[in-house]
Write a protein that holds these residues in place. Structure first.
Motif, PDB file in Angstrom:
ATOM      1  N   ALA A  37       0.832  -1.213   0.000  1.00 37.23           N
ATOM      2  CA  ALA A  37       0.000   0.000   0.000  1.00 37.23           C
ATOM      3  C   ALA A  37       0.861   1.255   0.000  1.00 37.23           C
ATOM      4  CB  ALA A  37      -0.909  -0.009   1.215  1.00 37.23           C
ATOM      5  N   TRP A  38       0.280   2.330  -0.510  1.00 31.33           N
ATOM      6  CA  TRP A  38       0.868   3.667  -0.369  1.00 31.33           C
ATOM      7  C   TRP A  38       0.013   4.420   0.634  1.00 31.33           C
ATOM      8  CZ3 TRP A  38      -0.004   8.596  -3.552  1.00 31.33           C
ATOM      9  CH2 TRP A  38       0.942   9.561  -3.201  1.00 31.33           C
ATOM     10  N   GLY A  39       0.597   4.767   1.768  1.00 37.72           N
ATOM     11  CA  GLY A  39      -0.128   5.471   2.805  1.00 37.72           C
ATOM     12  C   GLY A  39      -0.333   4.576   4.022  1.00 37.72           C
ATOM     13  N   PRO A  40      -0.662   5.207   5.195  1.00 37.43           N
ATOM     14  CA  PRO A  40      -0.829   6.642   5.332  1.00 37.43           C
ATOM     15  C   PRO A  40       0.487   7.380   5.091  1.00 37.43           C
ATOM     16  CG  PRO A  40      -0.738   5.619   7.483  1.00 37.43           C
ATOM     17  CD  PRO A  40      -0.807   4.501   6.488  1.00 37.43           C
ATOM     18  N   VAL A  41       0.382   8.578   4.528  1.00 39.31           N
ATOM     19  CA  VAL A  41       1.569   9.368   4.227  1.00 39.31           C
ATOM     20  C   VAL A  41       1.851  10.324   5.378  1.00 39.31           C
ATOM     21  CG1 VAL A  41       1.544   9.200   1.719  1.00 39.31           C
ATOM     22  CG2 VAL A  41       0.088  10.875   2.833  1.00 39.31           C
ATOM     23  N   ASN A  42       3.134  10.574   5.607  1.00 37.61           N
ATOM     24  CA  ASN A  42       3.538  11.396   6.741  1.00 37.61           C
ATOM     25  C   ASN A  42       4.464  12.546   6.393  1.00 37.61           C
ATOM     26  OD1 ASN A  42       3.452   8.298   8.098  1.00 37.61           O
ATOM     27  ND2 ASN A  42       2.299   9.878   9.136  1.00 37.61           N
ATOM     28  N   GLY A  43       4.898  12.649   5.126  1.00 40.18           N
ATOM     29  CA  GLY A  43       5.794  13.737   4.804  1.00 40.18           C
ATOM     30  C   GLY A  43       6.313  13.669   3.383  1.00 40.18           C
ATOM     31  N   VAL A  44       7.331  14.482   3.140  1.00 41.21           N
ATOM     32  CA  VAL A  44       7.933  14.630   1.813  1.00 41.21           C
ATOM     33  C   VAL A  44       9.432  14.394   1.937  1.00 41.21           C
ATOM     34  CG1 VAL A  44       8.369  16.228  -0.106  1.00 41.21           C
ATOM     35  CG2 VAL A  44       6.195  16.348   1.156  1.00 41.21           C
ATOM     36  N   VAL A  45       9.995  13.620   1.021  1.00 41.41           N
ATOM     37  CA  VAL A  45      11.443  13.415   0.974  1.00 41.41           C
ATOM     38  C   VAL A  45      11.996  14.061  -0.297  1.00 41.41           C
ATOM     39  CG1 VAL A  45      13.319  11.749   0.816  1.00 41.41           C
ATOM     40  CG2 VAL A  45      11.382  11.287   2.317  1.00 41.41           C
ATOM     41  N   VAL A  46      13.056  14.852  -0.138  1.00 41.99           N
ATOM     42  CA  VAL A  46      13.711  15.547  -1.245  1.00 41.99           C
ATOM     43  C   VAL A  46      15.004  14.819  -1.583  1.00 41.99           C
ATOM     44  CG1 VAL A  46      14.730  17.724  -2.016  1.00 41.99           C
ATOM     45  CG2 VAL A  46      12.706  17.753  -0.534  1.00 41.99           C
ATOM     46  N   HIS A  47      15.227  14.564  -2.877  1.00 40.57           N
ATOM     47  CA  HIS A  47      16.390  13.835  -3.358  1.00 40.57           C
ATOM     48  C   HIS A  47      17.138  14.663  -4.417  1.00 40.57           C
ATOM     49  CE1 HIS A  47      14.490   9.898  -2.059  1.00 40.57           C
ATOM     50  NE2 HIS A  47      13.394  10.604  -2.284  1.00 40.57           N
ATOM     51  N   HIS A  48      18.395  14.289  -4.713  1.00 38.29           N
ATOM     52  CA  HIS A  48      19.022  14.707  -5.967  1.00 38.29           C
ATOM     53  C   HIS A  48      19.254  13.464  -6.818  1.00 38.29           C
ATOM     54  CE1 HIS A  48      23.177  14.427  -3.776  1.00 38.29           C
ATOM     55  NE2 HIS A  48      23.069  13.358  -4.548  1.00 38.29           N
ATOM     56  N   THR A  49      19.358  13.649  -8.124  1.00 35.43           N
ATOM     57  CA  THR A  49      19.309  12.525  -9.059  1.00 35.43           C
ATOM     58  C   THR A  49      20.663  11.951  -9.466  1.00 35.43           C
ATOM     59  OG1 THR A  49      19.349  14.043 -10.944  1.00 35.43           O
ATOM     60  CG2 THR A  49      17.169  13.393 -10.087  1.00 35.43           C
ATOM     61  N   VAL A  50      21.742  12.748  -9.342  1.00 34.12           N
ATOM     62  CA  VAL A  50      23.061  12.397  -9.875  1.00 34.12           C
ATOM     63  C   VAL A  50      22.961  12.178 -11.391  1.00 34.12           C
ATOM     64  CG1 VAL A  50      25.163  11.075  -9.440  1.00 34.12           C
ATOM     65  CG2 VAL A  50      23.414  11.180  -7.682  1.00 34.12           C
ATOM     66  N   THR A  51      22.226  13.052 -12.055  1.00 30.39           N
ATOM     67  CA  THR A  51      22.078  13.024 -13.508  1.00 30.39           C
ATOM     68  C   THR A  51      22.149  14.453 -14.028  1.00 30.39           C
ATOM     69  OG1 THR A  51      19.664  13.232 -13.401  1.00 30.39           O
ATOM     70  CG2 THR A  51      20.572  10.992 -13.450  1.00 30.39           C
ATOM     71  N   SER A  52      22.272  14.577 -15.349  1.00 28.71           N
ATOM     72  CA  SER A  52      22.194  15.888 -15.989  1.00 28.71           C
ATOM     73  C   SER A  52      21.338  15.750 -17.240  1.00 28.71           C
ATOM     74  CB  SER A  52      23.584  16.419 -16.349  1.00 28.71           C
ATOM     75  OG  SER A  52      24.222  15.560 -17.274  1.00 28.71           O
ATOM     76  N   GLY A  53      20.694  16.852 -17.610  1.00 33.69           N
ATOM     77  CA  GLY A  53      19.804  16.842 -18.765  1.00 33.69           C
ATOM     78  C   GLY A  53      18.387  16.515 -18.340  1.00 33.69           C
ATOM     79  N   SER A  54      17.481  17.439 -18.566  1.00 41.70           N
ATOM     80  CA  SER A  54      16.115  17.277 -18.066  1.00 41.70           C
ATOM     81  C   SER A  54      15.412  16.068 -18.660  1.00 41.70           C
ATOM     82  CB  SER A  54      15.299  18.551 -18.353  1.00 41.70           C
ATOM     83  OG  SER A  54      15.847  19.645 -17.652  1.00 41.70           O
ATOM     84  N   ASP A  55      15.506  15.892 -19.991  1.00 42.31           N
ATOM     85  CA  ASP A  55      14.787  14.785 -20.633  1.00 42.31           C
ATOM     86  C   ASP A  55      15.262  13.432 -20.106  1.00 42.31           C
ATOM     87  OD1 ASP A  55      13.370  16.623 -22.090  1.00 42.31           O
ATOM     88  OD2 ASP A  55      14.540  16.364 -23.944  1.00 42.31           O
ATOM     89  N   ALA A  56      16.579  13.255 -20.033  1.00 38.13           N
ATOM     90  CA  ALA A  56      17.124  11.987 -19.551  1.00 38.13           C
ATOM     91  C   ALA A  56      16.764  11.759 -18.089  1.00 38.13           C
ATOM     92  CB  ALA A  56      18.641  11.966 -19.732  1.00 38.13           C
ATOM     93  N   THR A  57      16.793  12.829 -17.300  1.00 39.22           N
ATOM     94  CA  THR A  57      16.488  12.713 -15.884  1.00 39.22           C
ATOM     95  C   THR A  57      15.040  12.277 -15.672  1.00 39.22           C
ATOM     96  OG1 THR A  57      18.141  14.350 -15.232  1.00 39.22           O
ATOM     97  CG2 THR A  57      16.296  14.010 -13.722  1.00 39.22           C
TER      98      THR A  57
END
Length: 311
Positions: A37-57
């Protein structure tokens, strides 16, 4: 509330906060829900991708890898400040982290940072929204103002919709000690930006989607305590202050602490046990976590689930 926002509600909340939203084909049904299941939800997690280029990312975050299937997040925040929606539901983004961190996020009680993670005893994928942000993650790749503003706005949009504070937003490295993201800005600074934004109305020109102008229902602390003391030893189905008890039970169910079939208006043994677990999440122990509600724990529950507490 702690049930995940619907796809429509998520888009509405993001746009109301001034986010530029890009909806990718099939995102509303692209998820890993067959794994749990997804939930109950409790927050937001922020990540970085270690990629470059919007389309590829965006493509990588949508499709994933052979060893880690997509979606790898719910939204991809590219350097131009756009939020690309690639999934809705359970996503492979947070992974396993520390239950102490989850507890601090649930009650939104910690200093500038959550407790330092040192265990991997809890799966974060069911409990968090995830935003992957286009960046090489080397500490040198710049974070454009438009991208940082989009992180702030997207996080604030979700917090506003659920009635959360900025302390419901954490970095991946704050969830687990096996990750270093995001790198290049600090989460305390980002939470300060989000908190400042939440202090005002949405700036996107749309509806807040949060019902902030509607009066919140009230729950009497005295009534709930009376129910918690009278209902457990009484005959099955006995109810005291049924409407208010149901309000508390719905909140406990949304937190994943009470099965829906026990949301019956009776503060019986199941509800008493569930509330004791909520008290422990709030940091109480021993007799202070006996399932008999106290003012602070009930207010914390009401803050997350849309009711106020009176005497």
């Amino acid at each position: 509330m702690a049930n995940p926002l619907s796809a429509d509600a998520l888009v509405k909340a993001l746009k109301a906060e001034g986010v530029t939203v890009v909806e990718h084909d099939g995102w509303r049904t692209h998820n890993r829900n067959h794994k749990g299941a997804w939930g109950p939800v409790n927050g937001v997690v922020v990540h970085h991708t270690v990629t470059s280029g919007s389309d590829a990312t965006v493509r990588i975050c949508r499709d994933g890898y052979s060893s880690l299937p997509g979606p790898l997040c719910h939204g991809v925040i590219t350097k131009d400040g756009k939020v690309h929606l690639v999934g809705h539901g359970r996503a492979n983004h947070a992974g396993r982290g520390d239950s102490d961190v989850l507890g601090a996020v649930v009650v939104e009680k910690y200093g500038s940072t959550p407790p330092r993670p040192n265990e991997m005893d809890t799966d974060g994928n069911p409990r968090f929204y995830g935003f992957e942000c286009e960046n090489l993650g080397d500490g040198k790749d710049p974070w454009p103002d438009a991208q940082l503003a989009a992180i702030e706005r997207a996080s604030a949009a979700i917090c506003r919709a659920h009635g959360w504070t900025a302390k419901s937003v954490i970095g991946h490295k704050e969830w687990t000690n096996t990750k270093s993201d995001p790198r290049g800005f600090t989460m305390p600074d980002m939470r300060a930006r989000i908190a400042k934004r939440l202090g005002g109305k949405p700036s996107g020109g749309g509806s807040s989607g949060g019902g902030d102008d509607k009066p919140k229902p009230a729950v009497s602390l005295a009534h709930i305590i009376a129910a918690a003391r009278k209902d457990p030893p009484a005959a099955q189905g006995h109810t005291t202050h049924e409407t208010e008890v149901k309000r508390v039970e719905h909140a406990l169910a949304a937190e994943g602490l009470l099965a829906s079939n026990w949301v019956d208006g009776s503060f019986g043994t199941k509800t008493l046990t569930a509330y004791g677990t909520w008290q422990r999440r709030c940091g109480y122990t021993g007799r202070d976590a006996d399932g008999i509600p106290g003012r602070n724990s009930l207010r914390a529950l009401g803050k997350r689930h849309g009711f106020t507490v009176t005497d």
